[in-house]
Design an enzyme around this catalytic site. Sequence first.
Site, PDB file in Angstrom:
ATOM      1  N   CYS A   1      98.922  16.706  78.967  1.00  0.00           N
ATOM      2  CA  CYS A   1      99.817  17.749  79.482  1.00  0.00           C
ATOM      3  C   CYS A   1      99.288  19.120  79.094  1.00  0.00           C
ATOM      4  O   CYS A   1      99.686  20.121  79.683  1.00  0.00           O
ATOM      5  CB  CYS A   1     101.262  17.529  79.073  1.00  0.00           C
ATOM      6  SG  CYS A   1     101.483  17.178  77.363  1.00  0.00           S
TER       7      CYS A   1
ATOM      8  N   GLU B   1     110.052  17.284  77.108  1.00  0.00           N
ATOM      9  CA  GLU B   1     108.690  17.838  77.090  1.00  0.00           C
ATOM     10  C   GLU B   1     108.075  17.467  78.408  1.00  0.00           C
ATOM     11  O   GLU B   1     107.941  16.272  78.692  1.00  0.00           O
ATOM     12  CB  GLU B   1     107.861  17.092  76.052  1.00  0.00           C
ATOM     13  CG  GLU B   1     108.119  17.406  74.637  1.00  0.00           C
ATOM     14  CD  GLU B   1     107.544  18.721  74.278  1.00  0.00           C
ATOM     15  OE1 GLU B   1     106.658  19.215  75.010  1.00  0.00           O
ATOM     16  OE2 GLU B   1     107.987  19.256  73.292  1.00  0.00           O
TER      17      GLU B   1
ATOM     18  N   GLU C   1     100.372  21.069  88.694  1.00  0.00           N
ATOM     19  CA  GLU C   1      99.585  20.230  87.797  1.00  0.00           C
ATOM     20  C   GLU C   1      98.907  19.081  88.554  1.00  0.00           C
ATOM     21  O   GLU C   1      99.568  18.333  89.273  1.00  0.00           O
ATOM     22  CB  GLU C   1     100.554  19.657  86.756  1.00  0.00           C
ATOM     23  CG  GLU C   1      99.917  18.839  85.691  1.00  0.00           C
ATOM     24  CD  GLU C   1     100.957  18.307  84.696  1.00  0.00           C
ATOM     25  OE1 GLU C   1     102.071  17.931  85.116  1.00  0.00           O
ATOM     26  OE2 GLU C   1     100.647  18.258  83.496  1.00  0.00           O
TER      27      GLU C   1
HETATM   28  C1  UN1 Z   1      99.453  15.779  75.647  1.00  0.00           C
HETATM   29  O1  UN1 Z   1      98.759  16.674  76.113  1.00  0.00           O
HETATM   30  O2  UN1 Z   1     100.059  15.009  76.391  1.00  0.00           O
HETATM   31  O3  UN1 Z   1      97.116  18.865  71.726  1.00  0.00           O
HETATM   32  C2  UN1 Z   1      99.544  15.605  74.182  1.00  0.00           C
HETATM   33  C3  UN1 Z   1      96.583  17.810  72.022  1.00  0.00           C
HETATM   34  C4  UN1 Z   1      97.076  16.516  71.408  1.00  0.00           C
HETATM   35  C5  UN1 Z   1      98.341  16.071  72.034  1.00  0.00           C
HETATM   36  C6  UN1 Z   1      98.370  16.240  73.520  1.00  0.00           C
HETATM   37  N1  UN1 Z   1      97.221  16.657  69.995  1.00  0.00           N
HETATM   38  O4  UN1 Z   1      95.687  17.767  72.820  1.00  0.00           O
END
Ligand code: UN1
Length: 499
Positions: free
Chosen positions: A286, A252, A388
């Site tokens: 992320c 990921e 990013e």
């Molecule tokens: C991440 O962005 O690193 O969707 C994880 C979300 C969270 C998880 C994010 N439930 O913002």
Amino acid sequence: MQPIEAKNYINGVWKASTTGKTFESRNPANTNEIIGTAPDSAAADVDEAVAAARNAFHKWSQLSWVTRADYLDKFAQLIKRDLQEMSRLVTRECGKPINEGRADVVETLHMVQFAASLGRMPVGSVISSEIPEKDAYIRRKPKGVVGCITPWNFPMAIPMWEICPSLVSGNTVILKPSEETPLCAHHLISLMHEAGFPPGVVNIVHGMGETVGAPLTAHPNVDVILFTGSYNVGKLVQKQAANDAYKFAATEMGGKNAVIVLSDADLNIAVPAGILSAFKTSGQRCVTSNRIIVDKKIVDEYQEKFVQMADRIKIGNGLSEDVFMGPLINKEGVQKFLFHNQKAREEGADVLRNGGVLEGPEFECGNFVSPFIYRMDYRPNTFCLREEAFSPHVAIIPCDGVENAVEIYNDTDYGLAMAVCTEDYRKWRYVRDNAEYGLGYVNLPSIGAEVHLPFGGVKKSGNGHPSAEGLLEAVTHRTAFTVNFGGEIKMAQGLSAKL
Ligand code: UN1
């Protein structure tokens, strides 16, 4: 507060690293505050943990899913007990405001509950065979020893996205948490110890990527690597795992996400959707959106409202309930932010809010920055619109209609999260079907996924093996199993069984 002394946890025993060395974890809101220390481990510690996990695997995998789920249920009760303390620890160790620290722990709890519920759900299937006397099944078998390498930005939730589905399906686990947040991981593993998981089923080895992550990935006795982090490290993980042809790596990685705001959007939704997507966790998710793609018919109005709302953001130590944006995780994070801002200026940004490092007594001991907001006309292959920034750096990009919005959205090598704001169902359907992403939202921010949905992206964001709900595919083999109830052998495909 007394610094916490984390240890490795191997075969049910807390131990120092074979190197005897430790490293410190400090509060990014006040770098004078040491949260605690953790072992700076080496390959020998990884070897020991892998041997323990391998040894525990057979017995653990022989238990029923329901029994394994019971351990997770016990663990869930302990998280409920410690929720407030854990939330504060998340905030102190990674800087997220307390509301987000709490959400991280709640997401952790949800993941444990979800995995426990899998214990009583159907897994596998019964399939009709061509031969009526045969029963055919698809059964899920655990792959074996799973290595988890996890990031600091969800220091409790992400380790559990990976560990819990692995455990309930019968694998044993070694966690290598981020060296930025070892104490959050330590707390989780302490609770798993208290919940009574058998020795060797879950292990933790603290340390750095090169000295712990790399030997874990390369270890011949590890069957699966689950990685969440940057694209560059994910690529190394994939290469390393490919050396052993049997080893599977789910990676990921990053995102260059966007909120698309079409001409008919309700700005009461679209403006806060943009703000939350760009600035929650100080842009260090992320799924953060560094891009707001807005139809040119409404871009001036949108921009004005967006900047007005951004100006109300309170920045500071996340332990205060009214703080919206905490510090960045470390000095490298600040450097990356400044670098992306500079690139944007060089690439012709019309800077609306010239965010940078915050000064003054309240900020001097932490990695505090303010939002960098700019407007930029779209040009293909623009660095600041494609790469990013992992920080509160956001571009407002005018577009001309839905097709152009999707064209701009897709011009990046990543494909993680997309949100579109519109009242027109034909338009969101067009975006749904033509944009490249793993997580899609309508009239919402690009953040906020829930654990019972798969979490992952396409292109440079991931290799199609999402975590959370989607993880079972990565940590189990689907085996075909056929039983004959007849008194003679009858073959499929009309194949003769005669000699
Ligand atoms: C991440 O962005 O690193 O969707 C994880 C979300 C969270 C998880 C994010 N439930 O913002």
